[in-house]
Design a protein around this motif. Structure first.
Motif, PDB file in Angstrom:
ATOM      1  N   MET A   1       0.834  -1.176   0.039  1.00 18.42           N
ATOM      2  CA  MET A   1       0.034   0.008   0.166  1.00 18.42           C
ATOM      3  C   MET A   1       0.991   1.198  -0.015  1.00 18.42           C
ATOM      4  SD  MET A   1      -2.988  -1.245   2.659  1.00 18.42           S
ATOM      5  CE  MET A   1      -2.450  -2.604   3.201  1.00 18.42           C
ATOM      6  N   ASN A   2       0.634   2.066  -0.743  1.00 19.67           N
ATOM      7  CA  ASN A   2       1.472   3.512  -0.765  1.00 19.67           C
ATOM      8  C   ASN A   2       0.948   4.221   0.401  1.00 19.67           C
ATOM      9  OD1 ASN A   2      -0.869   4.934  -1.893  1.00 19.67           O
ATOM     10  ND2 ASN A   2      -0.518   4.530  -3.776  1.00 19.67           N
ATOM     11  N   ASP A   3       1.574   5.478   0.199  1.00 15.19           N
ATOM     12  CA  ASP A   3       1.177   6.646   1.334  1.00 15.19           C
ATOM     13  C   ASP A   3      -0.046   6.935   1.454  1.00 15.19           C
ATOM     14  OD1 ASP A   3       3.677   6.318   2.327  1.00 15.19           O
ATOM     15  OD2 ASP A   3       4.431   8.185   1.200  1.00 15.19           O
ATOM     16  N   ALA A   4      -0.894   7.256  -0.006  1.00 18.96           N
ATOM     17  CA  ALA A   4      -2.345   7.681  -0.091  1.00 18.96           C
ATOM     18  C   ALA A   4      -2.930   6.544   0.502  1.00 18.96           C
ATOM     19  CB  ALA A   4      -2.440   8.198  -1.596  1.00 18.96           C
ATOM     20  N   GLN A   5      -2.659   5.283   0.340  1.00 16.11           N
ATOM     21  CA  GLN A   5      -3.526   4.369   0.712  1.00 16.11           C
ATOM     22  C   GLN A   5      -3.466   4.126   2.218  1.00 16.11           C
ATOM     23  OE1 GLN A   5      -1.826   1.296  -1.788  1.00 16.11           O
ATOM     24  NE2 GLN A   5      -3.516   0.989  -2.935  1.00 16.11           N
ATOM     25  N   ALA A   6      -2.212   4.318   2.821  1.00 14.16           N
ATOM     26  CA  ALA A   6      -1.836   4.278   4.234  1.00 14.16           C
ATOM     27  C   ALA A   6      -3.001   5.201   4.743  1.00 14.16           C
ATOM     28  CB  ALA A   6      -0.552   4.193   4.525  1.00 14.16           C
ATOM     29  N   ASP A   7      -3.197   6.296   4.429  1.00 18.39           N
ATOM     30  CA  ASP A   7      -3.982   7.297   5.281  1.00 18.39           C
ATOM     31  C   ASP A   7      -5.273   6.763   5.096  1.00 18.39           C
ATOM     32  OD1 ASP A   7      -1.519   8.961   5.612  1.00 18.39           O
ATOM     33  OD2 ASP A   7      -1.923  10.077   3.615  1.00 18.39           O
ATOM     34  N   ALA A   8      -5.799   6.139   4.150  1.00 19.40           N
ATOM     35  CA  ALA A   8      -7.306   5.941   4.049  1.00 19.40           C
ATOM     36  C   ALA A   8      -7.382   4.545   4.831  1.00 19.40           C
ATOM     37  CB  ALA A   8      -7.548   5.692   2.618  1.00 19.40           C
ATOM     38  N   VAL A  12     -11.176   1.635   6.005  1.00 21.10           N
ATOM     39  CA  VAL A  12     -11.324   0.310   5.322  1.00 21.10           C
ATOM     40  C   VAL A  12     -11.572  -0.589   6.295  1.00 21.10           C
ATOM     41  CG1 VAL A  12     -10.366  -1.411   3.903  1.00 21.10           C
ATOM     42  CG2 VAL A  12     -10.166   1.089   3.172  1.00 21.10           C
ATOM     43  N   TRP A  13     -10.914  -0.748   7.267  1.00 15.73           N
ATOM     44  CA  TRP A  13     -11.040  -1.867   8.223  1.00 15.73           C
ATOM     45  C   TRP A  13     -10.404  -1.388   9.706  1.00 15.73           C
ATOM     46  CZ3 TRP A  13     -14.516  -5.207   8.171  1.00 15.73           C
ATOM     47  CH2 TRP A  13     -14.459  -6.448   9.432  1.00 15.73           C
ATOM     48  N   PRO A  14     -10.906  -1.558  10.956  1.00 10.97           N
ATOM     49  CA  PRO A  14     -10.375  -1.310  12.178  1.00 10.97           C
ATOM     50  C   PRO A  14      -9.038  -1.841  12.492  1.00 10.97           C
ATOM     51  CG  PRO A  14     -12.833  -2.004  12.302  1.00 10.97           C
ATOM     52  CD  PRO A  14     -12.457  -2.322  10.965  1.00 10.97           C
ATOM     53  N   ALA A  15      -7.930  -1.271  12.687  1.00 10.94           N
ATOM     54  CA  ALA A  15      -6.546  -1.647  13.018  1.00 10.94           C
ATOM     55  C   ALA A  15      -6.547  -2.852  14.126  1.00 10.94           C
ATOM     56  CB  ALA A  15      -5.740  -0.745  13.319  1.00 10.94           C
ATOM     57  N   ASP A  16      -7.587  -2.795  14.762  1.00  7.21           N
ATOM     58  CA  ASP A  16      -7.592  -3.885  16.102  1.00  7.21           C
ATOM     59  C   ASP A  16      -8.307  -5.060  15.642  1.00  7.21           C
ATOM     60  OD1 ASP A  16      -9.982  -2.396  16.236  1.00  7.21           O
ATOM     61  OD2 ASP A  16     -10.074  -2.620  18.398  1.00  7.21           O
ATOM     62  N   TRP A  85      -5.075 -11.832   1.461  1.00  6.52           N
ATOM     63  CA  TRP A  85      -5.869 -10.720   1.979  1.00  6.52           C
ATOM     64  C   TRP A  85      -5.331  -9.454   1.781  1.00  6.52           C
ATOM     65  CZ3 TRP A  85     -10.485 -10.408   4.106  1.00  6.52           C
ATOM     66  CH2 TRP A  85     -11.157 -11.592   4.257  1.00  6.52           C
ATOM     67  N   THR A  86      -3.657  -9.394   1.573  1.00 10.38           N
ATOM     68  CA  THR A  86      -3.156  -8.155   1.320  1.00 10.38           C
ATOM     69  C   THR A  86      -3.541  -7.447   0.139  1.00 10.38           C
ATOM     70  OG1 THR A  86      -1.180  -8.774   2.743  1.00 10.38           O
ATOM     71  CG2 THR A  86      -1.073  -7.132   1.021  1.00 10.38           C
ATOM     72  N   ALA A  87      -3.778  -8.041  -0.886  1.00  9.09           N
ATOM     73  CA  ALA A  87      -4.326  -7.636  -2.089  1.00  9.09           C
ATOM     74  C   ALA A  87      -5.781  -7.193  -2.073  1.00  9.09           C
ATOM     75  CB  ALA A  87      -4.175  -8.688  -3.432  1.00  9.09           C
ATOM     76  N   MET A  88      -6.650  -7.941  -1.314  1.00 11.72           N
ATOM     77  CA  MET A  88      -8.071  -7.665  -1.292  1.00 11.72           C
ATOM     78  C   MET A  88      -7.992  -6.180  -0.510  1.00 11.72           C
ATOM     79  SD  MET A  88     -10.229 -10.999  -0.940  1.00 11.72           S
ATOM     80  CE  MET A  88      -9.874 -11.565   0.645  1.00 11.72           C
ATOM     81  N   THR A  89      -7.298  -6.378   0.592  1.00 14.64           N
ATOM     82  CA  THR A  89      -7.238  -4.805   1.522  1.00 14.64           C
ATOM     83  C   THR A  89      -6.908  -3.945   0.664  1.00 14.64           C
ATOM     84  OG1 THR A  89      -6.910  -6.533   3.339  1.00 14.64           O
ATOM     85  CG2 THR A  89      -6.636  -4.071   3.799  1.00 14.64           C
ATOM     86  N   ALA A  90      -5.732  -3.964  -0.099  1.00  9.57           N
ATOM     87  CA  ALA A  90      -5.301  -2.879  -0.887  1.00  9.57           C
ATOM     88  C   ALA A  90      -6.367  -2.343  -1.855  1.00  9.57           C
ATOM     89  CB  ALA A  90      -3.760  -3.267  -1.452  1.00  9.57           C
ATOM     90  N   ARG A  91      -7.093  -3.389  -2.630  1.00  5.57           N
ATOM     91  CA  ARG A  91      -7.869  -3.078  -3.552  1.00  5.57           C
ATOM     92  C   ARG A  91      -9.191  -2.164  -2.762  1.00  5.57           C
ATOM     93  NH1 ARG A  91      -9.169  -4.552  -8.868  1.00  5.57           N
ATOM     94  NH2 ARG A  91     -10.479  -3.022  -9.542  1.00  5.57           N
ATOM     95  N   TYR A  92      -9.413  -2.506  -1.655  1.00  7.52           N
ATOM     96  CA  TYR A  92     -10.455  -1.820  -1.078  1.00  7.52           C
ATOM     97  C   TYR A  92      -9.951  -0.373  -0.616  1.00  7.52           C
ATOM     98  CZ  TYR A  92     -14.209  -5.236  -1.278  1.00  7.52           C
ATOM     99  OH  TYR A  92     -15.247  -6.292  -1.777  1.00  7.52           O
ATOM    100  N   ARG A  97     -13.266   2.139  -0.089  1.00 11.28           N
ATOM    101  CA  ARG A  97     -14.416   1.512   0.635  1.00 11.28           C
ATOM    102  C   ARG A  97     -14.061   0.556   1.938  1.00 11.28           C
ATOM    103  NH1 ARG A  97     -17.380  -1.824  -2.995  1.00 11.28           N
ATOM    104  NH2 ARG A  97     -15.434  -2.857  -3.821  1.00 11.28           N
ATOM    105  N   ARG A  98     -15.323   0.108   2.527  1.00 13.57           N
ATOM    106  CA  ARG A  98     -14.768  -0.572   3.753  1.00 13.57           C
ATOM    107  C   ARG A  98     -14.685  -2.083   3.225  1.00 13.57           C
ATOM    108  NH1 ARG A  98     -15.169  -0.694   9.096  1.00 13.57           N
ATOM    109  NH2 ARG A  98     -16.093  -2.576  10.215  1.00 13.57           N
ATOM    110  N   LEU A  99     -13.808  -2.823   3.706  1.00 12.11           N
ATOM    111  CA  LEU A  99     -13.314  -4.254   3.405  1.00 12.11           C
ATOM    112  C   LEU A  99     -14.818  -5.237   3.095  1.00 12.11           C
ATOM    113  CD1 LEU A  99     -11.049  -5.893   2.437  1.00 12.11           C
ATOM    114  CD2 LEU A  99     -10.816  -6.508   4.920  1.00 12.11           C
ATOM    115  N   LEU A 100     -15.128  -5.593   1.920  1.00 12.60           N
ATOM    116  CA  LEU A 100     -16.080  -6.663   1.627  1.00 12.60           C
ATOM    117  C   LEU A 100     -17.497  -6.292   2.096  1.00 12.60           C
ATOM    118  CD1 LEU A 100     -14.415 -10.007   2.979  1.00 12.60           C
ATOM    119  CD2 LEU A 100     -14.145  -8.826   0.454  1.00 12.60           C
ATOM    120  N   ASP A 101     -17.635  -4.785   1.981  1.00 13.04           N
ATOM    121  CA  ASP A 101     -18.904  -4.179   2.595  1.00 13.04           C
ATOM    122  C   ASP A 101     -20.049  -4.244   1.704  1.00 13.04           C
ATOM    123  OD1 ASP A 101     -19.915  -3.818   5.022  1.00 13.04           O
ATOM    124  OD2 ASP A 101     -19.394  -1.910   5.223  1.00 13.04           O
TER     125      ASP A 101
END
Length: 183
Positions: A1-8, A12-16, A85-92, A97-101
């Motif tokens: 994930m790039n910097d712009a993705q990291a900010d978002a 997308v999904w709660p870190a915890d 899961w890394t690819a799917m999360t990065a796509r969302y 968008r929220r993951l698989l929502d």
């Protein structure tokens, strides 16, 4: 994930929470939370937001020929699931968008997995995984994953080519699969 993705990523999904919790009916042997016989790998957004991280505790039954080292097939299995899961999360994240929502559903499968074993992986300590997208996120996404003892050098390096499924079945369909019954 790039910097712009990291900010978002917080949207997308709660870190915890593990990203796999987005699909509670997943029966995958490596990462499915609904598979009581599987590994049930749990992957989380990294603190810096540019990767997914996971920790896996190997059992004595995961031994290679030598009892002190993890079987290479198990390592490939958890690297594979973590990479998808890394690819799917990065796509969302890329789509904001929220993951698989919601539609369209973005699901990936492994198109290719190249695994390099750099050194034996000790069986008596947790295995740390870290995976990130190498290049663009899209229908064909390349993910790099490293695994090894927590705090040590990687013992496994892998590159996965994740392929987006066309018209994937609904994610709750796995709970209805008649061939998957325990008890």
């Amino acid at each position: 994930m790039n910097d712009a993705q990291a900010d978002a990523t917080p949207d997308v999904w709660p870190a915890d929470e593990p990203v796999q919790a987005a699909w509670p009916h997943n029966t995958c042997y490596g990462c499915g939370q609904a598979n009581p016989d599987g590994h049930q790998l749990e992957s989380y957004l990294s603190d810096d937001g540019d990767a997914l991280v996971a920790t896996f505790d190997p059992e004595p039954t995961h031994a290679a020929g030598y009892p002190d080292f993890v079987y290479g097939g198990l390592l490939a299995s958890i690297v594979d699931c973590h990479s998808i899961w890394t690819a799917m999360t990065a796509r969302y994240v890329d789509e904001g968008r929220r993951l698989l929502d919601d539609d369209p559903l973005r699901m990936y499968v492994t198109g290719e997995l190249t695994t390099r074993y750099l050194a034996p992986t000790p069986i008596d300590e947790p295995i740390h995984l870290r995976a990130w997208v190498d290049g663009d996120v899209g229908p064909k996404t390349t993910v790099v994953c490293e695994a090894g003892p927590e705090g040590g050098d990687p013992t496994v390096e892998a590159e996965a080519v994740a392929i987006e499924m066309r018209d994937p079945p609904a994610i709750d369909a796995a709970s209805d699969w008649t061939h998957f019954q325990h008890g």
